[in-house]
Scaffold this motif. Structure first.
Motif, PDB file in Angstrom:
ATOM      1  N   GLU A 220     -13.629-123.922  45.489  1.00  0.00           N
ATOM      2  CA  GLU A 220     -13.693-123.517  44.081  1.00  0.00           C
ATOM      3  C   GLU A 220     -14.514-122.268  43.856  1.00  0.00           C
ATOM      4  O   GLU A 220     -14.602-121.772  42.737  1.00  0.00           O
ATOM      5  CB  GLU A 220     -14.286-124.656  43.243  1.00  0.00           C
ATOM      6  CG  GLU A 220     -13.379-125.867  43.180  1.00  0.00           C
ATOM      7  CD  GLU A 220     -14.159-127.147  43.369  1.00  0.00           C
ATOM      8  OE1 GLU A 220     -15.397-127.101  43.343  1.00  0.00           O
ATOM      9  OE2 GLU A 220     -13.526-128.199  43.557  1.00  0.00           O
ATOM     10  N   GLY A 221     -15.150-121.753  44.924  1.00  0.00           N
ATOM     11  CA  GLY A 221     -15.922-120.531  44.776  1.00  0.00           C
ATOM     12  C   GLY A 221     -17.417-120.725  44.728  1.00  0.00           C
ATOM     13  O   GLY A 221     -18.156-119.757  44.562  1.00  0.00           O
ATOM     14  N   LEU A 222     -17.897-121.948  44.859  1.00  0.00           N
ATOM     15  CA  LEU A 222     -19.334-122.189  44.809  1.00  0.00           C
ATOM     16  C   LEU A 222     -19.975-121.763  46.116  1.00  0.00           C
ATOM     17  O   LEU A 222     -19.543-122.166  47.198  1.00  0.00           O
ATOM     18  CB  LEU A 222     -19.620-123.663  44.538  1.00  0.00           C
ATOM     19  CG  LEU A 222     -21.080-124.024  44.289  1.00  0.00           C
ATOM     20  CD1 LEU A 222     -21.595-123.329  43.029  1.00  0.00           C
ATOM     21  CD2 LEU A 222     -21.265-125.523  44.172  1.00  0.00           C
ATOM     22  N   ILE A 223     -21.019-120.946  46.030  1.00  0.00           N
ATOM     23  CA  ILE A 223     -21.675-120.383  47.208  1.00  0.00           C
ATOM     24  C   ILE A 223     -22.922-121.188  47.543  1.00  0.00           C
ATOM     25  O   ILE A 223     -23.783-121.395  46.695  1.00  0.00           O
ATOM     26  CB  ILE A 223     -22.054-118.908  46.972  1.00  0.00           C
ATOM     27  CG1 ILE A 223     -20.779-118.077  46.743  1.00  0.00           C
ATOM     28  CG2 ILE A 223     -22.832-118.357  48.156  1.00  0.00           C
ATOM     29  CD1 ILE A 223     -21.059-116.643  46.376  1.00  0.00           C
ATOM     30  N   GLY A 224     -23.005-121.625  48.783  1.00  0.00           N
ATOM     31  CA  GLY A 224     -24.213-122.280  49.259  1.00  0.00           C
ATOM     32  C   GLY A 224     -24.410-123.662  48.681  1.00  0.00           C
ATOM     33  O   GLY A 224     -23.503-124.285  48.130  1.00  0.00           O
ATOM     34  N   GLU A 225     -25.633-124.155  48.781  1.00  0.00           N
ATOM     35  CA  GLU A 225     -25.962-125.502  48.329  1.00  0.00           C
ATOM     36  C   GLU A 225     -26.939-125.489  47.164  1.00  0.00           C
ATOM     37  O   GLU A 225     -27.446-126.523  46.759  1.00  0.00           O
ATOM     38  CB  GLU A 225     -26.577-126.308  49.476  1.00  0.00           C
ATOM     39  CG  GLU A 225     -25.661-126.452  50.677  1.00  0.00           C
ATOM     40  CD  GLU A 225     -26.310-127.234  51.789  1.00  0.00           C
ATOM     41  OE1 GLU A 225     -27.404-127.785  51.564  1.00  0.00           O
ATOM     42  OE2 GLU A 225     -25.738-127.309  52.883  1.00  0.00           O
ATOM     43  N   GLY A 226     -27.209-124.326  46.630  1.00  0.00           N
ATOM     44  CA  GLY A 226     -28.234-124.243  45.605  1.00  0.00           C
ATOM     45  C   GLY A 226     -27.681-124.207  44.203  1.00  0.00           C
ATOM     46  O   GLY A 226     -26.558-124.624  43.940  1.00  0.00           O
ATOM     47  N   ASP A 227     -28.473-123.655  43.286  1.00  0.00           N
ATOM     48  CA  ASP A 227     -28.087-123.629  41.888  1.00  0.00           C
ATOM     49  C   ASP A 227     -27.327-122.349  41.578  1.00  0.00           C
ATOM     50  O   ASP A 227     -26.974-121.567  42.457  1.00  0.00           O
ATOM     51  CB  ASP A 227     -29.326-123.761  40.997  1.00  0.00           C
ATOM     52  CG  ASP A 227     -30.358-122.677  41.289  1.00  0.00           C
ATOM     53  OD1 ASP A 227     -30.009-121.676  41.954  1.00  0.00           O
ATOM     54  OD2 ASP A 227     -31.508-122.840  40.853  1.00  0.00           O
ATOM     55  N   MET A 228     -27.075-122.111  40.293  1.00  0.00           N
ATOM     56  CA  MET A 228     -26.283-120.957  39.909  1.00  0.00           C
ATOM     57  C   MET A 228     -26.991-119.651  40.208  1.00  0.00           C
ATOM     58  O   MET A 228     -26.342-118.634  40.460  1.00  0.00           O
ATOM     59  CB  MET A 228     -25.948-121.041  38.414  1.00  0.00           C
ATOM     60  CG  MET A 228     -24.984-119.980  37.925  1.00  0.00           C
ATOM     61  SD  MET A 228     -23.439-119.888  38.874  1.00  0.00           S
ATOM     62  CE  MET A 228     -22.768-121.502  38.572  1.00  0.00           C
ATOM     63  N   ARG A 229     -28.307-119.650  40.226  1.00  0.00           N
ATOM     64  CA  ARG A 229     -29.027-118.424  40.574  1.00  0.00           C
ATOM     65  C   ARG A 229     -28.701-118.004  42.001  1.00  0.00           C
ATOM     66  O   ARG A 229     -28.426-116.831  42.271  1.00  0.00           O
ATOM     67  CB  ARG A 229     -30.529-118.622  40.394  1.00  0.00           C
ATOM     68  CG  ARG A 229     -31.332-117.366  40.730  1.00  0.00           C
ATOM     69  CD  ARG A 229     -32.826-117.590  40.554  1.00  0.00           C
ATOM     70  NE  ARG A 229     -33.540-116.349  40.797  1.00  0.00           N
ATOM     71  CZ  ARG A 229     -34.353-115.768  39.939  1.00  0.00           C
ATOM     72  NH1 ARG A 229     -34.517-116.297  38.741  1.00  0.00           N
ATOM     73  NH2 ARG A 229     -34.981-114.657  40.240  1.00  0.00           N
ATOM     74  N   GLU A 230     -28.743-118.963  42.925  1.00  0.00           N
ATOM     75  CA  GLU A 230     -28.412-118.645  44.319  1.00  0.00           C
ATOM     76  C   GLU A 230     -26.968-118.180  44.428  1.00  0.00           C
ATOM     77  O   GLU A 230     -26.659-117.249  45.184  1.00  0.00           O
ATOM     78  CB  GLU A 230     -28.627-119.868  45.197  1.00  0.00           C
ATOM     79  CG  GLU A 230     -28.275-119.627  46.662  1.00  0.00           C
ATOM     80  CD  GLU A 230     -28.468-120.855  47.519  1.00  0.00           C
ATOM     81  OE1 GLU A 230     -27.798-120.944  48.559  1.00  0.00           O
ATOM     82  OE2 GLU A 230     -29.291-121.718  47.148  1.00  0.00           O
TER      83      GLU A 230
END
Length: 856
Positions: A220-230
């Motif tokens: 879906e395009g989510l990068i990494g395991e962190g929050d929206m800032r990351e």
């Protein structure tokens, strides 16, 4: 994936293709590498800026009347780390003249040429400003007037700086995308050929850039395991790397770009058209968000980005740097705003309804992602309750997540390991023609992991969790089933205070030991025993004219606890039972603008056969507002048929969810999801089955395509766009289900081809959602049907399975005429008591839709 590990015949003389060799590292290019990177001889700055755009920006600055003081003020307000160097570059780019360029170049030479005795301090954040400044200055028309030796010398200094960083770059998986993107951009800009090869294709056991991107970016395009800032910080440097690579080699950039576009689309999907982020994900600072959107808006024409940026620009002036990236982002990304979408890999459903009385948006999280400080199972957040990009409510505990907590046990942060099983999932999502949204999520327990429970617990205290949402402006129907434990607390947090409580015997609530810490620390707490149908009104947020009420249909009674903390408030609907009878919370969220809202009435409808006192097995109620009457029916077991009566009309219902809209007492619309039958008086729908089962016949992960074979073919085209298909894996995996989001469906003589919105497989699922999809896996889809009276005697039917339809008015089945159908025929059915009943198959409609006249 492209590789430089191929064996080449013959001997190729090594040459330094771009004027720089291995430098400090002592590495040398192989013959294969040299040939594969031959395109770098033409890769010269600028790479991510453009001379023509600089000229356009200068014209715009003149029209607006900016000055150097404007740049200084913006730099001071933004507190950017680049500081004075970047301010000089902006002035040189936006105002021109060789003298300004000379000052900026001198500052850049001083910056990149300075030796750093502390080599450990050489991080990408210290190197990036110089690269960015160099890239920007090279786009200035005056750059061509500089002496070649001086330009070459500056690039040599940058090259040396990059090499010092390269040997100390971090390689941890968490930061792999950050550093791979930066290293690729730095190598391209500084002409470090050998390092571009290593960044692109990997070295020894290190993966190449494309593989790192594929591992780091979810379907879906989510990068990494962190929050929206990351996500935004990593996504921004990924966009820069893509832009640089594309300017040098479009072919090599091509397989990377879909991931970069997905990272932009995710932000678009998580953002309300008015520009509000869901509070379930920490809103990022604007100085990170805006450059990400601006850079992405310049590179890709993604619908919805212009609306978000336009909203931001109304409250925050456009920056000078954005003029150098894209002069007319609005024109490039114009299009429809973001729509409702399911994000199964993220474990969430983003529900938008812009059409209607009041734009509404909510975010339901299954809790399986483990992102944020409080990953509550099946939590709900209103996205339009928060002022634009405001900080979310910050308090310890999970009461801000709007869910049900069992036995006062707070939900801890969930682990996010790739292989760990998760137990929450999105069961169904359906977007109707009028923008209304139905979504259903389930979980096999309150928490994500068995380890969350106290040591010695024999079993998890929660047997089942289920949440059903139906969003139709100005209401959100919210039903939450929970079974297990002895105390159930339905939590609700409001960013604004309570305006009025329902009449009752309210008394101060003395929180005993063992209560939630946030409740004990609240400024004011009251409670009362409530029963029946009641509501709570909330103050509007500052600067907003939207008011809110929360209605509760509570036949058995609850203890309602209201707490004040700061400007906000929280509610708890607490129920205690001696046995495990199961609870159903029936809540209706209302939004309105009038100071005196229209009168609303609710009526619980009796069901036959009977259900428990909480309505756990099934529930039905009517919502009356003006000339409209809405009947809502819900059932846990779609195999059981329930009946009721409303204003003299008989209701028959068998399914998971149903909605009947009456206008002036006449049926206007009927909706049925996951069920067999729905009837009100002389109108009805009956489907062959609640679920449509199928088998996977082929998978193309690269193109996001799955070939399917269903018992009843699904409607073609974009009719089921944003709907979910569930996959049951045949492989042994921690979780055997995987929801797929439909983009469109094509049919041919063979199997149906489903084009997916997100990739069906991923190299590294985040979080662990089960096995990859394979040929032979079983599928199921929750069938739906919707019958709408478009105007007098004209009806529209949208359906996904063979269905019977009953319509009042016609006395002869030959008086029903199809307007949109693949088949003209006599209707197979019967006529009784002023109503005609007939049968239709999906293949007889066009894209799962038929229109017909019913002539009395």
């Amino acid at each position: 994936m492209k590789s430089i590990k191929n064996l080449w015949s013959g001997i190729v003389l090594l040459a330094v293709i771009l004027g720089f060799s291995g430098g400090a590292s002592g590495q040398n290019l192989s013959e294969e590498s040299a040939l594969e990177l031959s395109w770098m001889k033409d890769c010269l700055p600028p790479l991510t800026y453009d001379k023509e755009q600089v000229r356009q920006a200068r014209d715009q600055v003149k029209r607006v009347g900016w000055s150097e003081a404007t740049i200084d003020a913006q730099m001071s307000a933004s507190n950017q780390s680049e500081g004075e160097l970047w301010a000089l570059c902006l002035k040189a780019a936006l105002f021109g003249e060789k003298a300004r360029l000379e000052r900026a170049v001198a500052a850049l030479e001083n910056s990149v040429g300075a030796s750093d005795s502390n080599l450990d301090a050489e991080t990408w954040m210290t190197v990036y400003p110089g690269l960015k400044a160099y890239d920007c200055l090279a786009a200035c028309p005056e750059w061509d007037e500089l002496d070649s030796p001086r330009k070459d010398g500056l690039r040599e200094q940058l090259h040396a700086r990059v090499l010092r960083f390269w040997d100390r770059r971090k390689t941890s998986e968490q930061n792999a995308l950050y550093f791979s993107s930066f290293c690729l951009y730095a190598g391209l800009l500084a002409g470090a050929t050998e390092y571009v090869g290593e960044a692109l294709y990997g070295d020894h056991d290190e993966p190449g850039f494309e593989e790192i991107v594929a591992r780091s970016v979810s379907p879906e395009g989510l990068i990494g395991e962190g929050d929206m800032r990351e996500h935004l910080e990593a996504g921004r440097i990924l966009l820069v790397a893509c832009a640089a690579l594309k300017s040098c080699s479009p072919d090599l950039a091509s397989p990377i770009e879909p991931y970069a576009q997905k990272s932009l689309e995710l932000v678009r999907d998580l953002t309300h058209p008015d520009g509000n982020f869901p509070s379930a994900i920490e809103p990022p600072p604007l100085n990170i968000l805006v450059p990400f959107l601006e850079r992405g808006g310049e590179m890709y024409a993604i619908a919805g980005l212009s609306e978000i940026l336009s909203r931001i620009y109304k409250e925050r002036p456009r920056s000078a740097e954005s003029l150098l990236i894209g002069g007319s982002i609005e024109a490039k990304t114009a299009g429809e705003v973001s729509a409702t979408t399911a994000l199964p890999q993220t474990g969430a459903v983003v529900m938008h309804q812009s059409p209607g009385e009041i734009p509404l948006a909510v975010y339901m999280d299954t809790g399986l992602s483990g992102r944020g400080q409080s990953p509550a199972m099946l939590s709900l957040e209103w996205k339009d309750e928060f002022s634009p990009f405001a900080d979310r409510f910050d308090s310890k505990g999970d009461h801000a997540s709007n869910t049900v907590v069992v036995d006062r046990t707070l939900q801890p942060s969930a682990p996010t390991g790739k292989e760990e099983a998760q137990n929450g999932y999105i069961y169904s999502c359906k977007v109707f023609d009028d923008g209304a949204v139905y979504a259903r999520a389930a979980a096999a327990g309150q928490y994500t992991e068995r380890s969350a429970y106290p040591t010695g617990a024999a079993s998890t205290p929660v047997l089942s969790y289920e949440r059903i949402l139906f969003l139709s402006s100005p209401f959100l129907i919210d039903l939450f089933r929970v079974r297990g434990g002895r105390v159930h607390d339905w939590m609700y947090h409001s960013p604004a205070g309570i305006e009025s409580l329902i009449h009752g015997e309210w008394a101060p609530f003395n929180a005993p030991s063992g209560e939630y810490p946030w409740l004990i620390d609240s400024e004011e707490i009251v409670s009362a025993e409530m029963k029946g149908i009641y509501g709570v009104a909330f103050n509007p947020l500052p600067g907003s004219d939207i008011r809110r009420r929360l209605w509760m249909i509570d036949p058995a009674g609850s203890q309602l606890i209201a707490a004040k903390h700061g400007a906000g408030a929280s509610l708890i609907s607490r129920r205690t039972s001696a046995g495990d009878e199961g609870d159903l919370y029936v809540m209706i969220h209302e939004r309105f603008k009038e100071k005196q809202p229209s009168n609303i009435q609710f009526e619980q409808l009796p069901l036959d056969p009977g259900v428990n006192r909480r309505g756990f097995q099934a529930f039905a109620f009517a919502l009356i507002r003006g000339g409209e009457e809405h009947l809502y029916l819900f059932s846990l077991n779609p195999d059981v048929e329930f009946s009721s009566r409303y204003k003299g009309g008989k209701i028959v219902f068998q399914g998971n969810f149903a909605h009947v809209l009456l206008k002036e007492g006449k049926v206007q619309r009927m909706r049925l999801a996951g069920g067999g039958s729905l009837r009100y008086d002389a109108y009805g729908l009956q489907m062959d089955a609640a679920l449509n089962f199928g088998v996977v016949r082929g998978v193309d992960s690269t193109d996001s395509i799955v070939d399917v074979d269903f018992t009843h073919p699904l409607p073609t085209g974009a009719t089921l766009r944003s709907d979910l298909i569930q996959v049951l894996s045949t492989r042994s995996a921690p979780v055997m289900y995987r929801p797929l989001v439909i983009e469109n469906i094509n049919s041919s003589e063979g199997f149906q081809t489903v084009h997916l919105r997100h990739r069906p497989n991923s190299m590294s699922p985040q979080p662990g959602l089960g096995a990859e999809i394979e040929v032979g896996d079983q599928l199921f889809y929750e069938n739906t049907a919707e019958l709408t009276q478009t105007k007098d005697n004209l009806y529209t039917l949208k359906y996904t399975a063979p269905a019977d339809v009953m319509i009042q008015g016609a006395t002869d089945r030959n008086r029903v005429f199809f307007m949109k159908s693949n088949l003209l025929r006599k209707i197979r059915g019967e006529s009784t008591a002023g109503a005609v009943q007939f049968h239709v198959e999906p293949k007889e409609g066009i894209d799962g839709r038929v229109e017909f006249y019913c002539i009395p």
